[in-house]
Write an enzyme that holds these catalytic residues in place. Structure first.
Site, mmCIF file in Angstrom:
data_model
loop_
_atom_site.group_PDB
_atom_site.id
_atom_site.type_symbol
_atom_site.label_atom_id
_atom_site.label_comp_id
_atom_site.label_asym_id
_atom_site.label_seq_id
_atom_site.Cartn_x
_atom_site.Cartn_y
_atom_site.Cartn_z
ATOM 1 N N ASP A 185 0.921 -1.257 -0.424
ATOM 2 C CA ASP A 185 -0.292 -0.358 0.242
ATOM 3 C C ASP A 185 0.895 1.312 0.033
ATOM 4 O O ASP A 185 2.355 1.145 -0.319
ATOM 5 C CB ASP A 185 -0.852 0.122 1.299
ATOM 6 C CG ASP A 185 -2.178 0.173 0.881
ATOM 7 O OD1 ASP A 185 -1.954 2.132 0.401
ATOM 8 O OD2 ASP A 185 -3.479 -0.445 0.830
ATOM 9 N N HIS A 260 -4.136 6.705 2.907
ATOM 10 C CA HIS A 260 -4.657 4.977 2.009
ATOM 11 C C HIS A 260 -4.196 4.191 2.721
ATOM 12 O O HIS A 260 -4.389 3.172 3.294
ATOM 13 C CB HIS A 260 -4.398 5.283 1.047
ATOM 14 C CG HIS A 260 -5.045 3.803 0.239
ATOM 15 N ND1 HIS A 260 -4.863 2.857 0.231
ATOM 16 C CD2 HIS A 260 -6.416 3.806 -0.454
ATOM 17 C CE1 HIS A 260 -5.787 1.999 -0.938
ATOM 18 N NE2 HIS A 260 -6.739 2.371 -0.954
ATOM 19 N N SER A 624 -11.481 -0.819 -1.843
ATOM 20 C CA SER A 624 -10.021 -0.508 -1.206
ATOM 21 C C SER A 624 -10.337 -0.826 0.289
ATOM 22 O O SER A 624 -9.315 -1.651 1.442
ATOM 23 C CB SER A 624 -8.942 0.893 -1.353
ATOM 24 O OG SER A 624 -8.538 0.471 -2.505
#
Length: 850
Positions: A185, A260, A624
Site C-alpha cells: 500500500d 490510504h 480498498s
C-alpha cells in the site's frame, strides 16, 4: 523487542538521478526510449525449491496419518526457513552476470533482483536491450512494467464480532494473535495509537515465523516499529527511474504521505478501543477486525503517481520471504492485462507463488462499477472483494423558513434549533461589486477579505460547491475559516449545477454547516432564497434578505438504514478472461464486505483527502476499504485453523456468506452512479459473489472445498495456447500435468459456466472440518438450465471427504446470464451456499433452427 530488526537506509537521490539521466541519453545519441522491464528466468525461485525440499522430506500436503492428524490435510508448507542471505546474494550475482553478458558494454540499471516468489529482476533498459534479453536461453519472459492504483468504529459490531468471532477466540484481547498481515500500500504512520504496542498486561511477542526488518530513515526513525508493527519497507525504484518521484511528498521511506495505507492497515488490524476524534468531535472508538494481529508494511504506492508493477512485485516477493501469513492488496492495475489470459501478468503470477507458499491473498475488485465486466482482479487463487454498505449513516438537514426540509451531508454540529437564521448568499455579501468580475469563484468562500463582515455576522453564509472542491483547488476547511473570520452562525454549501452525479461522503465541519449534494435540492434552496429577497424598485439592489433557516446537526449516526447493499462503484463480474472480454469460468468477486463510509486511522501528513488533512482518522469509501475487513477476518480464521490452506480460508469465507440484508430481504445492488438508491435491484453473484461476509459463521464452516497449487497450474495449462506462457512465468512445463482443468472444474466454492453447450458435469469435493454430521442438499437452477446434484443426502465423519456431482443441461437458447445456488444444511447447524452462474446457454435444438 523480540526478534525485531532494523534496516538503516542511506539514500543518494541526486547521484541516482544523474545515472538515470545519462542512461536515458544513451551512448550513440539514439532516440531509444528507456523503460522498466520485468524479466523472469527459467530457473525456479527460492520458494519453489523450499517446497520441493519439504516434499522430498515427506512433508506432503495431504497426510495419511491417524484421525488425530486429519486436519493436517490443509497444511501448506510455511517458509519458516527463509531464503538464506548467501542464496540471495548468489541469485543477485547470477542476474548481474546475465545482464553483463547480454548487454556487453551498454548502460542499464537493475532495480530489483526477485528471488523468493519470482526468479528475475526489474531493469531500466531500451526496447532493443529488452529484445536482446528475451533471446537469451536463460530468460523466460520479458514484460514492460505497468501502472497500478489504489482502488472503523462500527463495522465490527455490524459484522457481529464482539459477541461472535471475537468471543469464540477469547475476546478482542487475543483476536488474530500470532498472525502477520502484510500490506502492499502507501505505507503507514507509525505514530498512530492504532499501531501502538503498549499492552503490558499481555505478552505480545513477534511471531517466530516472521523475519522482516524495519527501514530507518529521517521520516521513519528508529523505534517506529514495535511488537505490533513488526516490519516496514518501501519500494520505489521503478518510479524513481521515470523521474516522477517527489521526495517531499512521497517520502523515500515506509512513512505514509497519502493516508490510504494507514487507513487499510488499521481497518484490518488496528488496536481496539481507540477514540475517533475528528474536527473536535467524538465519533466512537475504533478497532481493526483482528486487533491483536501484527502488521508488516511494504510501501509500493505513492500519492503523486500511484505505483508500478515492478515495485509491487518487489514488495510481494519480500513479504513472502519475510513470512507474512496474509497479503492485503487494496490496489488494482490501471488496465486489463494483455495477452492470451488476464491471469498471466507479473502481479498475479507472483501471488500464485505466494499462495503456493501458504499465504492467503486478498485484493480489491476495483472501483470501476457498476458496468458488467468491470472487474480488475482476475485469478482464482486471489480472493477478490467488492464493497458494500453497512447500516450506519450520517445525515444532517436544513429546515427552510417555508417548512421545506433538505437533507445533506456534513459531520457538523447544528445551529440553535429554536432559532431561525437569515440566509446570505456569498456573492450578495461582497465588499464591492468589482470582486465578482475579477474572481468568478468568489462564491466558494475561500478568502474572507472579499466579504462584508457586518452583513454576514450571525447569519448563515451560502457558498457554492464546484468541481474545484473535487480537484482540491478549493477546500471546505478554507470556507469554514472564512465563515469563522466573518463570525457567521454557520455555512450552507449548495452544489454547482455543473457537478453532475457526484457522490459526496460526509465531511467533517468544525462549525454548524451542511453540504447539499443534490443539484436538484440545491435549486430548491436557491429558489426559496431568491424569492425571499426584497429589492429596491429603482436600483434593484437588495434591500432585505428574507430567507431564513436552521441547521440540524449531523454528528449523530443513524443505524436504521437497509444494509448491506452493493455500492455503485464496486466492480462487477463476469470475470474477463482476456483483453477481448471473453468470459472466464470463474466467479468474481468472491464476496462483498463493508467498504462504504469506513472510519479508520489516518496519517498525520496524509493528503489523499483534503478534508481530513491533519486529522488522525478519516471516513473513506471504496473496495480498498473492503479488502482489510477480509484480511482481518482471514487472520481470525488462520488463528483458529493454523493449517488451513489459502483455498480453505477462501472456502470458509465464501460458503458461509449471507444472501440477505439485516431486514431479511435480498441484498440489493446499486446499478447507476447517479441516484444509486433509486436505481437498484437484487444482487447477483456477478455483483456480490457468494454474498456478504459472515464473520461468525466463517469460523465454523463445517465443510471445506480445498484447491492446490497443482490445481491452479492444471487450470492455467488448460487455457488454449498457454503452454509457453506457463513455462515462461513458472519454469514448469505443462507436459508435466497429465490432465488439465477448466475453470468450472476447479474445486472452488462456486460454479460459473461461461458457455453451456448442451450439457456439462462438474464435481465438488467437500472435506469435513467439524464433527460427524448428516447433510441434506437442495438447489435452485439458473433460468434456462436444469440442474441435478447427487447425492442429495450424505453422512460425513470428521476429516472425511464427500464428492458432489453436479450436472447442468441447457433447456433453452439464451445468452443472458442467469443464476442459481446449491444449499447444504447439516443436522448440527452448519449451512453452506454454492452460487451457480451460467451465461450463454445452447440447447440441443440449436442446429435445427432456421
Amino acid at each position: 523487542m523480540g526478534n525485531f530488526h532494523c534496516l538503516y537506509l542511506v539514500l543518494l537521490p541526486l547521484c541516482f538521478g544523474f545515472f538515470v539521466s545519462t542512461l536515458s541519453q544513451g551512448d550513440s545519441g539514439s532516440d531509444a526510449i528507456t523503460a522498466v522491464y520485468i524479466v523472469t528466468l527459467k530457473q525456479a525461485p527460492a520458494a519453489h525449491h523450499f517446497e520441493e525440499q519439504l516434499r522430498r522430506q515427506g512433508h506432503h500436503q495431504f497426510h495419511n496419518g491417524s484421525s488425530s492428524g486429519r486436519l493436517n490435510r490443509f497444511h501448506k508448507p510455511r517458509n519458516n526457513s527463509r531464503s538464506h542471505p548467501g542464496f540471495r546474494s548468489y541469485i543477485s550475482r547470477v542476474h548481474d552476470s546475465l545482464l553483463r553478458r547480454a548487454l556487453r558494454g551498454e548502460k542499464y540499471l537493475k532495480l530489483y533482483s526477485y528471488h523468493y516468489l519470482v526468479n528475475g529482476f526489474a531493469v531500466f533498459i531500451t526496447p532493443e536491450q529488452a529484445n536482446k534479453l528475451s533471446r537469451r536461453r536463460e530468460v523466460a519472459n520479458v514484460v514492460l512494467d505497468f501502472a497500478v492504483r489504489t482502488a472503523t468504529t462500527h463495522t465490527p459490531q455490524f459484522l457481529g464480532l464482539p459477541k461472535g468471532a471475537w468471543s469464540q477466540g477469547g475476546g478482542f484481547e487475543t483476536a488474530g494473535e500470532g498472525i502477520v498481515i502484510g500490506f502492499i500500500d502507501t505505507g503507514i504512520d507509525p505514530t498512530h495509537p492504532s499501531f501502538a504496542a503498549d499492552v503490558p498486561e499481555h505478552s505480545y511477542p513477534v511471531p517466530a515465523h516472521f523475519s522482516g526488518v524495519c527501514e530507518v530513515t529521517p521520516e521513519f526513525p528508529s523505534g517506529s516499529c514495535n511488537r505490533k508493527l513488526v516490519g516496514a519497507r518501501h519500494f520505489a525504484a521503478s518510479a524513481i527511474t521515470r523521474g516522477i518521484f517527489n521526495s517531499s511528498q512521497d517520502y523515500a521511506s515506509p512513512f505514509d504521505g497519502d493516508g490510504h495505507g494507514t487507513h487499510t492497515a488499521s481497518a484490518a488490524a488496528g488496536n481496539h478501543g481507540i477514540p475517533v476524534l475528528v474536527a473536535g468531535h467524538h465519533f466512537g472508538n475504533a478497532s481493526g477486525m483482528a486487533p491483536r494481529s501484527h502488521i508488516a508494511v511494504y510501501k509500493a504506492l505513492y500519492k503523486s503517481f500511484g505505483g508500478f508493477a515492478a515495485d509491487v512485485v518487489a514488495g510481494i516477493d519480500q513479504a513472502a520471504q519475510d513470512g507474512v501469513d496474509i497479503i492485503s492488496l487494496s490496489i488494482t492495475p490501471n488496465r486489463r492485462p494483455p495477452g492470451i489470459a488476464t491471469f498471466f501478468n507479473p502481479i498475479d503470477m507472483a501471488l500464485l507463488s505466494a499462495v503456493k507458499a501458504g499465504i492467503f491473498v486478498v485484493q480489491a475488485a476495483g472501483n470501476t462499477g457498476p458496468s458488467p465486466k468491470s472487474m480488475s482482479s482476475f485469478s482464482p487463487w486471489i480472493f477478490t472483494v467488492g464493497a458494500a454498505s453497512h447500516d450506519r449513516a450520517y445525515s444532517n438537514s436544513i429546515i427552510l423558513g417555508n417548512n421545506v426540509t433538505i437533507h445533506g451531508v456534513g459531520l457538523a454540529p447544528g445551529t440553535n434549533t429554536d432559532k431561525m437564521y437569515t440566509l446570505i448568499l456569498a456573492v450578495h455579501a461582497l465588499c464591492n461589486d468589482t470582486i465578482l468580475v475579477s474572481d468568478m469563484y468568489v462564491g466558494e468562500c475561500q478568502d474572507s477579505s472579499n466579504f462584508n463582515e457586518e452583513l454576514i455576522q450571525g447569519n448563515l453564509l451560502i457558498c457554492s460547491y464546484s468541481i474545484r472542491f473535487v480537484l482540491g483547488l478549493s477546500t471546505i476547511k478554507q470556507a469554514l475559516e472564512t465563515a469563522k473570520n466573518l463570525s457567521a452562525a454557520g455555512v450552507v454549501f449548495y452544489m454547482d449545477p455543473f457537478v453532475i452525479g457526484f457522490q459526496l461522503n460526509p465531511t467533517p465541519l468544525e462549525r454548524p454547516g451542511i453540504i447539499i449534494p443534490s443539484p436538484e435540492d440545491s435549486k430548491i434552496l436557491l429558489r426559496y432564497y431568491n424569492s425571499s429577497l426584497e429589492r429596491n424598485g429603482l436600483t434593484r439592489k437588495i434591500a432585505r434578505f428574507g430567507a431564513v433557516a436552521t441547521i440540524s446537526g449531523g454528528l449523530k449516526a443513524n443505524y436504521s438504514i437497509t444494509a448491506p447493499k452493493v455500492m455503485y462503484y464496486s466492480a462487477r463480474g463476469p470475470d474477463p478472461e482476456d483483453s477481448f472480454l471473453d468470459d472466464a469460468d470463474i466467479m468474481k468477486p468472491n464476496l462483498v464486505a463493508p467498504g462504504n463510509m469506513i472510519w479508520a486511522a489516518w496519517s498525520s501528513l496524509g493528503t489523499d483527502s483534503v478534508e481530513f488533512q491533519g486529522e488522525r482518522f478519516a471516513l473513506m469509501s471504496g473496495t480498498s476499504m473492503a479488502v482489510p475487513h477480509i484480511a482481518g477476518l482471514a487472520a481470525l480464521i488462520k488463528q483458529k485453523f493454523p493449517h488451513f490452506s489459502p483455498a480453505a480460508i477462501t472456502s470458509a469465507l465464501s460458503t458461509t456468506a449471507s444472501l440477505y440484508d439485516k431486514s431479511g430481504g435480498p441484498i440489493m445492488a446499486q446499478r447507476a452512479y447517479a441516484n444509486p438508491d433509486v436505481n437498484q435491484s437484487p444482487a447477483t453473484p456477478f455483483d456480490m459473489g457468494s454474498g456478504f461476509v459472515n464473520a461468525t459463521s466463517a469460523l465454523d464452516p463445517g465443510l471445506i472445498l480445498d484447491s492446490t497449487y497443482n490445481d491452479y497450474m492444471s487450470f492455467l495449462c488448460g487455457i488454449n495456447g498457454s503452454g509457453p506462457v506457463v513455462l515462461n512465468y513458472t519454469g514448469q512445463n505443462c507436459r508435466g500435468y497429465n490432465s488439465t482443468l477448466g475453470g468450472a472444474d476447479l474445486n472452488l466454492p462456486s460454479i460459473t459456466i461461461a458457455r453451456l453447450n448442451q450439457s456439462k458435469t462438474v464435481e465438488r469435493t467437500m472435506t469435513n472440518v467439524a464433527g460427524n454430521e448428516t447433510y441434506k442438499i437442495g438447489w435452485s437452477a439458473p433460468y434456462g438450465v436444469s440442474v441435478k446434484v447427487t447425492p442429495t443426502r450424505f453422512f460425513i465423519g470428521m476429516g472425511e471427504k464427500q464428492v458432489l456431482t453436479i450436472s447442468f443441461k441447457a433447456t433453452t437458447n439464451h445468452s443472458v446470464a442467469s443464476f442459481g445456488k446449491i444449499g447444504l444444511v447439516g443436522d448440527q447447524g452448519h449451512k453452506l451456499n454454492i452460487p451457480l452462474s451460467v451465461i450463454v446457454k445452447v440447447s440441443y435444438n440449436t442446429t435445427t433452427n432456421s
